[in-house]
Design a protein around this motif. Structure first.
Motif, short mmCIF file in Angstrom:
data_model
loop_
_atom_site.label_atom_id
_atom_site.label_comp_id
_atom_site.label_asym_id
_atom_site.label_seq_id
_atom_site.Cartn_x
_atom_site.Cartn_y
_atom_site.Cartn_z
N UNK A 1 54.36 51.05 41.81
CA UNK A 1 55.24 51.02 43.29
C UNK A 1 54.37 51.13 44.37
N UNK A 2 54.99 50.50 45.40
CA UNK A 2 54.57 50.25 46.86
C UNK A 2 52.97 49.54 46.78
N UNK A 3 52.80 48.52 45.86
CA UNK A 3 51.62 48.04 45.54
C UNK A 3 51.40 46.53 45.24
N UNK A 4 50.13 45.98 45.34
CA UNK A 4 50.22 44.71 44.78
C UNK A 4 49.03 44.38 44.05
N UNK A 5 49.16 44.17 42.68
CA UNK A 5 47.84 44.07 41.98
C UNK A 5 47.46 42.65 41.54
N UNK A 6 46.12 42.18 42.04
CA UNK A 6 45.89 40.95 41.53
C UNK A 6 45.28 40.90 40.29
N UNK B 1 46.78 41.33 32.93
CA UNK B 1 46.22 41.12 31.66
C UNK B 1 44.61 41.23 31.89
N UNK B 2 43.79 40.91 30.94
CA UNK B 2 42.38 41.41 30.98
C UNK B 2 41.42 40.14 31.93
N UNK B 3 40.31 40.67 32.32
CA UNK B 3 39.52 39.76 32.81
C UNK B 3 38.79 38.84 31.89
N UNK C 1 38.50 34.68 35.90
CA UNK C 1 39.99 34.64 35.88
C UNK C 1 40.38 35.55 34.95
N UNK C 2 41.90 36.06 35.02
CA UNK C 2 42.30 36.81 34.04
C UNK C 2 43.25 36.07 32.96
N UNK C 3 43.33 36.53 31.92
CA UNK C 3 43.94 35.92 30.85
C UNK C 3 45.25 35.21 31.17
N UNK D 1 43.71 19.30 37.31
CA UNK D 1 43.04 20.02 37.92
C UNK D 1 43.97 21.07 38.61
N UNK D 2 44.03 22.35 37.90
CA UNK D 2 44.95 23.27 38.43
C UNK D 2 44.27 24.70 38.56
N UNK D 3 44.74 25.56 39.34
CA UNK D 3 44.30 26.85 39.51
C UNK D 3 45.24 27.62 39.79
N UNK D 4 44.94 28.97 39.37
CA UNK D 4 46.06 29.91 39.61
C UNK D 4 45.41 31.35 39.91
N UNK D 5 46.38 32.12 40.76
CA UNK D 5 46.04 33.64 40.92
C UNK D 5 47.32 34.29 40.60
N UNK D 6 47.17 35.30 39.68
CA UNK D 6 48.51 35.88 39.15
C UNK D 6 48.49 37.28 39.71
N UNK D 7 49.79 37.59 40.37
CA UNK D 7 49.57 39.15 41.18
C UNK D 7 50.96 39.57 40.45
N UNK D 8 50.60 40.90 40.28
CA UNK D 8 52.09 41.91 40.12
C UNK D 8 52.49 42.37 41.24
N UNK D 9 53.84 42.35 41.33
CA UNK D 9 54.63 42.90 42.41
C UNK D 9 55.52 44.05 42.34
#
Ligand code: NAP
Length: 340
Positions: free
Chosen positions: A197-202, A205-207, A212-214, A233-241
């Motif tokens: 709640x009221x947060x953004x989590x980068x 899953x596990x580091x 990178x995370x899984x 060539x692809x990269x990603x940052x996954x964030x929970x909102x």
């Protein structure tokens, strides 16, 4: 030929969506209503399906005989233990929404509308991708085919339903706890690490060793597998909102062949599973698109910082295209190809 279908994890977020889709599906001839499996917690629970009440059975691992098709929407542990047992009992095809088998060389990983031809070589198991990959791969496939992909940079904004019903319940509990507090200042103090709640989590899953995370690594590896482009060539940052349903993604693509903005939009519009928001100043948001079937794509614009690159914003219902709808489309496609 008609099909006997079982659903493993029928009481979860994905399982329930799958049942709703099946109620209105006319492309898969079911011999009898689907057989539903869950844990001992939900054994005996009644679930409405069309005008009947279906009763959930505990999945002992020994009650799959007689099924032609099993769709698994449970978790990795269940996939590991129960799917081999289902195959031993003669189930002709298992479609697994979990990540457990996705990267196995002898398991096709399919997003319907992207690589259905890979269904042809299944050996009993077909995997569906991660929910973030499922909505990413459709525009990428279009652009890869039309212009070639040089590099892709993705940032995800993933809803809590991506982590199942327990995560959605946690978000509500947190919100209740916060709104019970007496002042806004008090509500600023975190309730716990990785509060939704009221947060953004980068971190989803596990580091991994490489930082990178899984979850991020799944997006990268699964995209390469489904596009048959192991060097992409692809990269990603996954964030929970703190969104309930619907994942959003900011995607930057650099193309190999020169393309105009109009050509990119025209190519994307041609895919039947994409809804392009091309009108100026319109854009999809998760709350608007949750419950709809297409992958919505807007904010398409030239990236002014380099040559032949484009930015876009992609939003879709993670429970539908990201899991249940894709699994159903795979089943229909496999049925039409006589692969069940
Ligand atoms: N959520 C998404 O957006 C999404 C997207 C892509 C893929 N997936 C994958 O889809 C699967 C289901 O996700 P979900 O979000 O629906 O999770 P969920 O809401 O937590 O539901 C999990 C389901 O699995 C069942 N289950 C757990 N252990 C079991 C066991 N030992 N035997 C039989 N059933 C068991 C649960 O039954 P009970 O109700 O009895 O506990 C429940 O029906 C996961 O593998 C996930 O990785 C999810």
């Amino acid at each position: 030929m008609s099909i006997k279908l079982g659903i493993l994890g029928a009481t979860g977020k994905v399982g329930i969506e799958l049942l709703k889709l099946l109620e209105k599906c006319t492309d898969l001839p079911l011999e009898i209503p689907p057989q539903l499996f869950g844990t001992s917690r939900s054994a005996g629970r009644k679930i409405k399906f069309k005008n009947q009440e279906l009763i959930v059975e505990e999945s002992s691992g020994q009650n799959f005989a007689g099924l032609d098709l099993l769709i698994s929407c449970a978790n990795g542990e269940v996939s590991e233990k129960l799917i081999p047992l289902a195959l031993k009992q003669g189930v002709k095809l298992v479609i697994d929404t979990d990540s457990y088998y996705r990267m196995e060389a002898n398991v096709p990983l399919i997003t319907s509308g992207v690589n259905d031809e890979d269904i042809n070589w299944h050996q009993g198991i077909i995997a569906g991708p991660n929910c973030s990959t499922a909505q990413l791969i459709i525009p990428l496939k279009v652009l890869h085919e039309a212009f070639g992909l040089k590099r892709v940079v993705v940032s995800t904004y993933q809803s809590v339903s991506g982590a199942g019903k327990a995560a959605m319940d946690s978000l509500f509990e947190e919100l209740r706890e916060i709104t019970d507090k007496q002042s806004a200042n008090e509500s600023l103090k975190p309730l716990k690490k990785d509060q939704f709640a009221f947060n953004v989590i980068p971190k989803i899953s596990k580091f991994m060793e490489n930082g990178y995370t899984k979850e991020e690594w799944k997006v990268i590896a699964e995209t390469r597998k489904m596009l048959h482009a192991p060097e992409l060539a692809i990269t990603c940052t996954a964030v929970r909102v703190p969104v309930l349903v619907g994942h959003s993604e900011s995607i930057n693509v650099e193309l190999l062949s020169p393309a105009s903005l109009e050509q990119v939009i025209t190519a994307l519009k041609a895919h039947e599973n994409l809804e392009v928001w091309a009108e100026k100043e319109t854009y999809p948001t998760p709350i608007e698109v949750a419950g709809t079937e297409p992958v919505h794509i807007g904010r398409i614009r030239k990236d002014e910082s380099t040559n032949n690159a484009f930015d876009m914003w992609v939003v879709a219902d993670n429970l539908l295209i990201g899991a249940a709808l894709n699994a159903l489309r795979i089943a229909i496609s496999a049925y039409k190809k006589n692969k069940i």
